[in-house]
Design a protein around this motif. Sequence first.
Motif, PDB file in Angstrom:
ATOM      1  N   ILE A 124      11.468   6.912  -0.587  1.00 43.00           N
ATOM      2  CA  ILE A 124      10.850   6.388   0.624  1.00 43.00           C
ATOM      3  C   ILE A 124      11.714   5.616   1.254  1.00 43.00           C
ATOM      4  CG2 ILE A 124       8.841   5.002   1.255  1.00 43.00           C
ATOM      5  CD1 ILE A 124       8.117   7.602  -0.260  1.00 43.00           C
ATOM      6  N   TYR A 125      11.736   5.914   2.642  1.00 41.05           N
ATOM      7  CA  TYR A 125      12.530   5.381   3.628  1.00 41.05           C
ATOM      8  C   TYR A 125      12.050   4.981   4.933  1.00 41.05           C
ATOM      9  CZ  TYR A 125      16.536   6.505   0.681  1.00 41.05           C
ATOM     10  OH  TYR A 125      17.359   6.877  -0.368  1.00 41.05           O
ATOM     11  N   ALA A 126      12.601   4.155   5.951  1.00 40.67           N
ATOM     12  CA  ALA A 126      12.484   3.752   7.374  1.00 40.67           C
ATOM     13  C   ALA A 126      10.739   3.479   7.288  1.00 40.67           C
ATOM     14  CB  ALA A 126      12.650   5.272   7.762  1.00 40.67           C
ATOM     15  N   MET A 127      10.281   2.722   6.355  1.00 38.64           N
ATOM     16  CA  MET A 127       8.790   2.087   6.730  1.00 38.64           C
ATOM     17  C   MET A 127       9.038   1.070   7.755  1.00 38.64           C
ATOM     18  SD  MET A 127       6.650   3.736   4.531  1.00 38.64           S
ATOM     19  CE  MET A 127       5.733   2.491   4.584  1.00 38.64           C
ATOM     20  N   ALA A 128       8.244   1.458   9.074  1.00 39.04           N
ATOM     21  CA  ALA A 128       8.408   0.317  10.033  1.00 39.04           C
ATOM     22  C   ALA A 128       6.959   0.356  10.927  1.00 39.04           C
ATOM     23  CB  ALA A 128       9.402   0.793  11.091  1.00 39.04           C
ATOM     24  N   VAL A 129       6.439  -1.051  11.303  1.00 33.66           N
ATOM     25  CA  VAL A 129       5.203  -1.122  11.978  1.00 33.66           C
ATOM     26  C   VAL A 129       5.427  -1.743  13.138  1.00 33.66           C
ATOM     27  CG1 VAL A 129       2.885  -1.974  11.700  1.00 33.66           C
ATOM     28  CG2 VAL A 129       3.934  -0.828   9.577  1.00 33.66           C
ATOM     29  N   HIS A 130       4.589  -1.301  14.224  1.00 37.34           N
ATOM     30  CA  HIS A 130       4.915  -2.040  15.484  1.00 37.34           C
ATOM     31  C   HIS A 130       4.421  -3.488  15.156  1.00 37.34           C
ATOM     32  CE1 HIS A 130       4.346  -2.971  19.553  1.00 37.34           C
ATOM     33  NE2 HIS A 130       5.067  -2.094  19.954  1.00 37.34           N
ATOM     34  N   THR A 131       5.053  -4.331  15.922  1.00 39.03           N
ATOM     35  CA  THR A 131       4.390  -5.695  15.932  1.00 39.03           C
ATOM     36  C   THR A 131       3.095  -6.143  15.918  1.00 39.03           C
ATOM     37  OG1 THR A 131       5.368  -6.181  18.093  1.00 39.03           O
ATOM     38  CG2 THR A 131       6.876  -6.889  16.003  1.00 39.03           C
ATOM     39  N   ASP A 132       2.500  -5.102  16.959  1.00 43.58           N
ATOM     40  CA  ASP A 132       0.995  -5.429  17.419  1.00 43.58           C
ATOM     41  C   ASP A 132       0.165  -4.798  16.485  1.00 43.58           C
ATOM     42  OD1 ASP A 132       2.017  -6.473  19.692  1.00 43.58           O
ATOM     43  OD2 ASP A 132       1.727  -4.596  20.976  1.00 43.58           O
ATOM     44  N   ALA A 133       0.584  -4.116  15.431  1.00 42.93           N
ATOM     45  CA  ALA A 133      -0.037  -3.411  14.517  1.00 42.93           C
ATOM     46  C   ALA A 133      -0.169  -3.706  13.049  1.00 42.93           C
ATOM     47  CB  ALA A 133       0.091  -1.710  14.401  1.00 42.93           C
ATOM     48  N   ARG A 134       0.771  -4.965  12.813  1.00 47.88           N
ATOM     49  CA  ARG A 134       0.801  -5.356  11.607  1.00 47.88           C
ATOM     50  C   ARG A 134      -0.387  -6.087  10.929  1.00 47.88           C
ATOM     51  NH1 ARG A 134       7.228  -7.400  12.408  1.00 47.88           N
ATOM     52  NH2 ARG A 134       7.917  -5.138  12.576  1.00 47.88           N
ATOM     53  N   ARG A 136      -2.766  -4.768   9.167  1.00 44.42           N
ATOM     54  CA  ARG A 136      -3.802  -4.124   9.337  1.00 44.42           C
ATOM     55  C   ARG A 136      -3.883  -3.051   8.115  1.00 44.42           C
ATOM     56  NH1 ARG A 136      -4.060  -3.009  15.738  1.00 44.42           N
ATOM     57  NH2 ARG A 136      -3.821  -5.105  16.237  1.00 44.42           N
ATOM     58  N   GLY A 137      -3.148  -3.071   7.248  1.00 43.11           N
ATOM     59  CA  GLY A 137      -2.986  -2.120   6.104  1.00 43.11           C
ATOM     60  C   GLY A 137      -2.115  -0.725   6.807  1.00 43.11           C
ATOM     61  N   MET A 138      -1.460  -0.881   7.532  1.00 47.87           N
ATOM     62  CA  MET A 138      -0.840   0.294   8.407  1.00 47.87           C
ATOM     63  C   MET A 138       0.227   0.747   7.393  1.00 47.87           C
ATOM     64  SD  MET A 138      -0.553   2.262  11.202  1.00 47.87           S
ATOM     65  CE  MET A 138      -1.247   0.892  12.419  1.00 47.87           C
ATOM     66  N   ALA A 139       0.965   0.113   6.773  1.00 45.94           N
ATOM     67  CA  ALA A 139       2.136   0.401   5.960  1.00 45.94           C
ATOM     68  C   ALA A 139       1.611   1.185   4.604  1.00 45.94           C
ATOM     69  CB  ALA A 139       3.045  -0.732   5.382  1.00 45.94           C
ATOM     70  N   GLY A 140       0.457   0.611   4.052  1.00 49.80           N
ATOM     71  CA  GLY A 140      -0.232   1.068   3.060  1.00 49.80           C
ATOM     72  C   GLY A 140      -0.695   2.608   3.364  1.00 49.80           C
ATOM     73  N   ASN A 141      -1.237   2.718   4.447  1.00 52.43           N
ATOM     74  CA  ASN A 141      -1.821   4.050   4.844  1.00 52.43           C
ATOM     75  C   ASN A 141      -0.674   5.008   4.767  1.00 52.43           C
ATOM     76  OD1 ASN A 141      -4.380   3.228   5.017  1.00 52.43           O
ATOM     77  ND2 ASN A 141      -4.320   2.486   7.119  1.00 52.43           N
ATOM     78  N   ILE A 142       0.351   4.728   5.489  1.00 55.92           N
ATOM     79  CA  ILE A 142       1.667   5.692   5.727  1.00 55.92           C
ATOM     80  C   ILE A 142       2.204   5.778   4.163  1.00 55.92           C
ATOM     81  CG2 ILE A 142       4.035   5.599   6.652  1.00 55.92           C
ATOM     82  CD1 ILE A 142       3.050   3.859   8.859  1.00 55.92           C
ATOM     83  N   LEU A 143       2.375   4.842   3.502  1.00 58.64           N
ATOM     84  CA  LEU A 143       2.942   5.091   2.127  1.00 58.64           C
ATOM     85  C   LEU A 143       1.968   5.947   1.461  1.00 58.64           C
ATOM     86  CD1 LEU A 143       5.164   4.226   0.027  1.00 58.64           C
ATOM     87  CD2 LEU A 143       3.615   2.265  -0.828  1.00 58.64           C
ATOM     88  N   GLY A 144       0.875   5.794   1.314  1.00 58.59           N
ATOM     89  CA  GLY A 144      -0.233   6.830   0.814  1.00 58.59           C
ATOM     90  C   GLY A 144      -0.182   8.119   1.041  1.00 58.59           C
ATOM     91  N   VAL A 145       0.178   8.360   2.249  1.00 62.41           N
ATOM     92  CA  VAL A 145       0.218   9.476   2.842  1.00 62.41           C
ATOM     93  C   VAL A 145       1.519  10.240   2.497  1.00 62.41           C
ATOM     94  CG1 VAL A 145       0.652  10.973   4.885  1.00 62.41           C
ATOM     95  CG2 VAL A 145      -1.277   9.298   4.783  1.00 62.41           C
ATOM     96  N   LEU A 146       2.742   9.715   2.287  1.00 62.69           N
ATOM     97  CA  LEU A 146       3.920  10.247   1.827  1.00 62.69           C
ATOM     98  C   LEU A 146       3.885  10.337   0.552  1.00 62.69           C
ATOM     99  CD1 LEU A 146       6.382   7.998   3.951  1.00 62.69           C
ATOM    100  CD2 LEU A 146       5.925  10.209   4.344  1.00 62.69           C
ATOM    101  N   VAL A 147       3.334   9.588  -0.112  1.00 62.11           N
ATOM    102  CA  VAL A 147       3.166   9.658  -1.887  1.00 62.11           C
ATOM    103  C   VAL A 147       2.268  10.993  -2.069  1.00 62.11           C
ATOM    104  CG1 VAL A 147       2.211   8.895  -3.897  1.00 62.11           C
ATOM    105  CG2 VAL A 147       3.556   7.469  -2.384  1.00 62.11           C
ATOM    106  N   ALA A 148       1.232  11.225  -1.588  1.00 66.85           N
ATOM    107  CA  ALA A 148       0.527  12.404  -1.555  1.00 66.85           C
ATOM    108  C   ALA A 148       1.108  13.600  -1.124  1.00 66.85           C
ATOM    109  CB  ALA A 148      -0.853  12.076  -0.878  1.00 66.85           C
TER     110      ALA A 148
END
Length: 201
Positions: A124-134, A136-148
């Motif tokens: 898993i690389y390049a996890m980044a979230v826009h400052t306006d969207a932090r 809010r669980g954004m990174a967790g959602n992205i990580l979950g999708v990538l793992v799946a």
Amino acid sequence: MDAAWPALDSATLHAWKLRSAGSVTRRANSILPLACPDGLSAALSAAVASGVHITLDAAPSPAWLELWWRVDGRGGPAERSIAERILLGAPAIHATAFDTSGRAVGTGRWALAAVAGVGAWGGIYAMAVHTDARRRGMAGNILGVLVAAGRDLGVRELWLMVTAANARAQQLNTRAGFTEAGRCHYRQAPLRVAAGFEARV
């Protein structure tokens, strides 16, 4: 990990892999021990005198690149070009999260590394979230999708790297089931200042 984030130039010297990519990212410009050395310091000295839509793509889209580089990039257009070449150096899945207005607000990358004698692993690389969207669980959602997505490809062994200072990312990774397997450290020569210039901190 070397196979999933490949340097543009590399060579082997004794028990070390020497990696270079125009100073773009530390990982692609580092020395990798091919075996665990005895006396690391001496060996190093010898070796180097929600409401979000997530899309998945094989290559980083312009929106993915723009957001990731804005959050985590270091350098200008030349360095970004090298980073793009590194990203395309291994089979990967690139996740882009978009908000309801269609703006890219999060990125992540799952890269495949087939290691001889070990089998297929995903990094898993390049996890980044826009400052306006932090926050809010954004990174967790992205990580979950990538793992799946990796599991859908039959790859269940994963790794990721996070800095020791990034406590929030460590908490996220722990919740996702990751455990610490090891640590690495980048050693850098002291900054040399040209004659006639004064160094200030």
